[in-house]
Structure formats: structure tokens, C-alpha cells
Design a protein around this motif. Sequence first.
Motif, short mmCIF file in Angstrom:
data_model
loop_
_atom_site.label_atom_id
_atom_site.label_comp_id
_atom_site.label_asym_id
_atom_site.label_seq_id
_atom_site.Cartn_x
_atom_site.Cartn_y
_atom_site.Cartn_z
N LEU A 92 -20.33 10.47 14.50
CA LEU A 92 -19.10 11.00 13.91
C LEU A 92 -17.90 10.14 14.28
O LEU A 92 -17.03 9.87 13.46
N ARG A 93 -17.90 9.72 15.54
CA ARG A 93 -16.80 8.87 16.00
C ARG A 93 -16.78 7.56 15.24
O ARG A 93 -15.71 7.09 14.83
N ALA A 94 -17.96 6.98 15.01
CA ALA A 94 -18.04 5.70 14.30
C ALA A 94 -17.51 5.85 12.87
O ALA A 94 -16.74 5.01 12.39
N LYS A 95 -17.91 6.96 12.21
CA LYS A 95 -17.44 7.18 10.84
C LYS A 95 -15.92 7.37 10.81
O LYS A 95 -15.23 6.87 9.92
N LEU A 96 -15.42 8.11 11.81
CA LEU A 96 -13.99 8.38 11.87
C LEU A 96 -13.21 7.09 12.10
O LEU A 96 -12.16 6.86 11.50
N ALA A 97 -13.77 6.22 12.97
CA ALA A 97 -13.11 4.95 13.25
C ALA A 97 -12.98 4.13 11.97
O ALA A 97 -11.95 3.52 11.70
N ALA A 98 -14.06 4.14 11.18
CA ALA A 98 -14.04 3.39 9.93
C ALA A 98 -13.01 4.00 8.98
O ALA A 98 -12.24 3.29 8.31
N TRP A 99 -12.94 5.33 8.97
CA TRP A 99 -12.00 6.03 8.10
C TRP A 99 -10.55 5.73 8.51
O TRP A 99 -9.69 5.46 7.68
N VAL A 100 -10.31 5.73 9.83
CA VAL A 100 -8.95 5.46 10.33
C VAL A 100 -8.54 4.03 9.96
O VAL A 100 -7.40 3.79 9.57
N ALA A 101 -9.49 3.10 10.07
CA ALA A 101 -9.18 1.72 9.71
C ALA A 101 -8.76 1.65 8.24
O ALA A 101 -7.81 0.95 7.88
N GLU A 102 -9.48 2.41 7.41
CA GLU A 102 -9.16 2.46 5.97
C GLU A 102 -7.76 3.04 5.76
O GLU A 102 -6.96 2.52 4.97
N ALA A 103 -7.47 4.12 6.49
CA ALA A 103 -6.16 4.77 6.37
C ALA A 103 -5.04 3.81 6.79
O ALA A 103 -4.00 3.73 6.15
N ARG A 104 -5.27 3.07 7.87
CA ARG A 104 -4.27 2.11 8.36
C ARG A 104 -4.01 1.04 7.32
O ARG A 104 -2.87 0.67 7.07
N SER A 105 -5.10 0.53 6.72
CA SER A 105 -4.89 -0.55 5.76
C SER A 105 -4.22 -0.02 4.49
O SER A 105 -3.63 -0.76 3.73
N ALA A 106 -4.30 1.32 4.29
CA ALA A 106 -3.58 1.92 3.16
C ALA A 106 -2.13 2.21 3.56
O ALA A 106 -1.37 2.76 2.77
N GLY A 107 -1.78 1.87 4.80
CA GLY A 107 -0.38 2.02 5.23
C GLY A 107 -0.05 3.33 5.91
O GLY A 107 1.11 3.63 6.17
N LEU A 108 -1.05 4.14 6.21
CA LEU A 108 -0.78 5.42 6.88
C LEU A 108 -0.45 5.20 8.36
O LEU A 108 -1.07 4.38 9.03
N GLU A 109 0.55 5.93 8.84
CA GLU A 109 0.86 5.87 10.26
C GLU A 109 0.19 7.05 10.96
O GLU A 109 -0.32 7.96 10.30
N ASP A 110 0.23 7.03 12.31
CA ASP A 110 -0.46 8.08 13.07
C ASP A 110 -0.04 9.48 12.61
O ASP A 110 -0.89 10.36 12.42
N GLU A 111 1.27 9.67 12.44
CA GLU A 111 1.74 11.00 12.04
C GLU A 111 1.18 11.40 10.67
O GLU A 111 0.90 12.56 10.41
N ASP A 112 1.06 10.41 9.75
CA ASP A 112 0.47 10.69 8.43
C ASP A 112 -0.98 11.15 8.59
O ASP A 112 -1.43 12.08 7.94
N VAL A 113 -1.68 10.45 9.49
CA VAL A 113 -3.10 10.78 9.71
C VAL A 113 -3.22 12.20 10.28
O VAL A 113 -4.03 13.00 9.81
N TYR A 114 -2.37 12.52 11.28
CA TYR A 114 -2.41 13.86 11.86
C TYR A 114 -2.13 14.92 10.79
O TYR A 114 -2.80 15.95 10.71
#
Lengths: 126, 264
Positions: A92-114
Motif C-alpha cells: 500500500l505504501r509503495a502504491k501511495l508513493a507512486a500516487w504522490v509522485a504523480e500528484a506532485r508532477s501534476a503540481g499538487l502541494e502537500d495541503e492539496d494532497v491532504y
Amino acid sequence: MVEFHVDRGSGLPAYLQLGQQVREALRLGWLRPGDRLPTVRDVVATSGVNANTVLKAYRELELAGLVEARQGSGTFVKSSLGSATPEDLDPLRAKLAAWVAEARSAGLEDEDVYALLREVLSGGER
Amino acid sequence: MSVVAAGVSKWAVRDVSFELPPGSVTAVVGANGSGKSTLLNVLAGHLPPESGHGAIAGRVAYVPQHKPMYKSFRVADVLAFGKHMNKTWDGERADEWLKRFKVPRKLQAEDLSGGQRTHLTLALALGARPDVLLLDEPLSELDPLARRKVMSELLTEVADRGMTLVYSTHVVAEVGGVADRLLLLSAGRLLLDGETDDLLEEHVLYTGPHASKSPVKGPVVQAKHGVSHSSYLVRSGGAAAGEPWTARFVTLEELVVAHLERAA
């Protein structure tokens, strides 16, 4: 082993932050029943928080039944939190890490992710 | 206690009363000229209060903000002087402090950097084996990383020796988790005196529709009104406000600023 960190810009009292970090470590399996929490002196020396703050945090965890102080030998984890095993958590952690990387490259900041995570967790209600 | 500043007919510190529990860490916070140094001077016994008393039981060591020093002394001479001046001198403790921060014993006082001067004065103060250590802006000459390191080491001294620490600072953001207690001074008066954690838990910021009255009971520290909404910082003890008000805790800095603005 947990390494404590106090966010001094937070409105949450430092002792509650320490407690929260122990709870998180319990959920993630970094701390297990029988493990010893760092000594008060170690936390003071490494995290720059007051000894009374650490004692207060440990006392609060003890009252919550999560740890127990053993006379002269330290504070030990009594029970775990959460039911997930490392086998469940790792993929689950590995999948989430990949997802977060995708979110970052889409320009999302930590607060957006939360915010997004909270929205999804609450079933889309706001 | 109350103190009149020398040569001035104004109160420097007025009607200030508080306790220093043994083994506690107290941060004295306030603007420049609010009376922080005066208060520490009274506690150190260097200024007699006009009324009341500022007595401390036990050995007291005090490091003033400007850290006076004989320029021609080497570091080793300063320590020898400390030994000469103190019956209860602990040379090992002073040496250890200097080693920890890598201050060479051969350097002359006038060649020390601001940071090294800080370490030397702290070593001198700790060598006197104080029960109560009073520090006026001890971290002002240090960079952020060194500030943390020095505070960690001081807190370790507090934990190991049961020493009581009182220090003044205007960096409120660094007080959380460090100080058990907070004294907030403004124009010589005590605005706040309490356990840092309690202060954080008692103050809540409520935000909601435009309202001329606070949504909860308790002293209002600050009220702000926008076109369509209002916010109230209330010392409510954490009381919940009904819909549609939202509540959040504030940082120590927000809390202190609000109290200072209210007093101004």
C-alpha cells in the motif's frame, strides 16, 4: 525506534505532538508491544524538548493504556494500534508513493494532497 | 514585586508576582523595553525591588544580555577566574560545555565570535553549579541551528541536575516544547503567566458568520470582523461552539501577539 520531532509552529502542545508520533509509529508497526520508548533524557538531548514535556507525553500514553512505565527500566509499549501487518502496509505504501509522485508532477502541494485525501476518506462529502 | 528604573520615575516592572517551581523552565517573553531584563536583574539580586521581594532560594547564576568580559583574558583565564570567584566551582562541567561547542581554551576573549562568547559565558554560569540559571536573551548571537543545539544542551542540564531555568527571548516560535511556563511582559506588567501547554489548550480561535458577540463563554482576547464573517480568539478552555462556527487552536506566537495587541 522513534525519533521525535516537535513542530514549534503548530498550535498543538508539544506533549500532544509527541503522543501523536508514538501513535503513528504504533499504527505503522515501527513500534511494537515490548519495545522500549527512548529514555526521557535521550529525547531531551536529541529533540530539544523539555524533560517535563516528554514525561507528560509518556504519562498521557500510559493513561491511554498504550505504554507502561516499569520502575527503573523505562517505558515500554503495551499494546499496538491498528490491525495492519507490514505485509499489508508495504504494498500500500509503495502504491501511495507512486500516487504522490504523480500528484506532485501534476503540481499538487502537500495541503492539496491532504485536502483530496480528506475528501476521499469522507466519501466525497465536504 | 515592583521596580523603578534607575533615574526614571516610571515603573520598570510593576505588580509582578509569580513562582518558579524547582526544575522548571520558564520563558520570559515581551517586546524590547517591556521589563524582561529588569525582571531578571531583580531575580538575580542585582536590583532591589521598590516593593515586595524577588528572592530565590539556592545558588543563582545570571548571564546578562551583553555578556561582559575582560578582553585580555584567555578562555582558560576566564575559567580560572570563575574558579576563584566560586566556592562551589565545578571546573569539569564548565570544561565539558566548552568542549561540546569546540571553544579553544587558548583564545583571547576579544577574539571570540559572538557564538563562542555565548558558550563561554554559559560555561562560566554552569560551572558555578547554579540551582537557578537566569539567562537574558541567551541565544541572540547564535544562528538557528546553534540555538537549537544550545537549548537542547541546556534542557539536558535541567533534566540531569534538576536545575531551574529562566530565560528571556523574543523568538516566541522557539518556546513551544522548551518552556514549561511562559511569562509575557508588556510595559512592565505581567500579561500572561501560565503553563505553556495550558495556555495553548485554553485559547481557541472561533470563526463564523458576522457576529457582535463571541459564540462561547470566556474572556475574548481578540475579535476581528470582516464583511461577512467574524473571528474570536477566546480563552474558553476549549469549549465547543455550535454550527456554523469552526474552531481551531492557535500557535504560541499568535496567542502572544493577540495578547500584546489587546494590551496596546
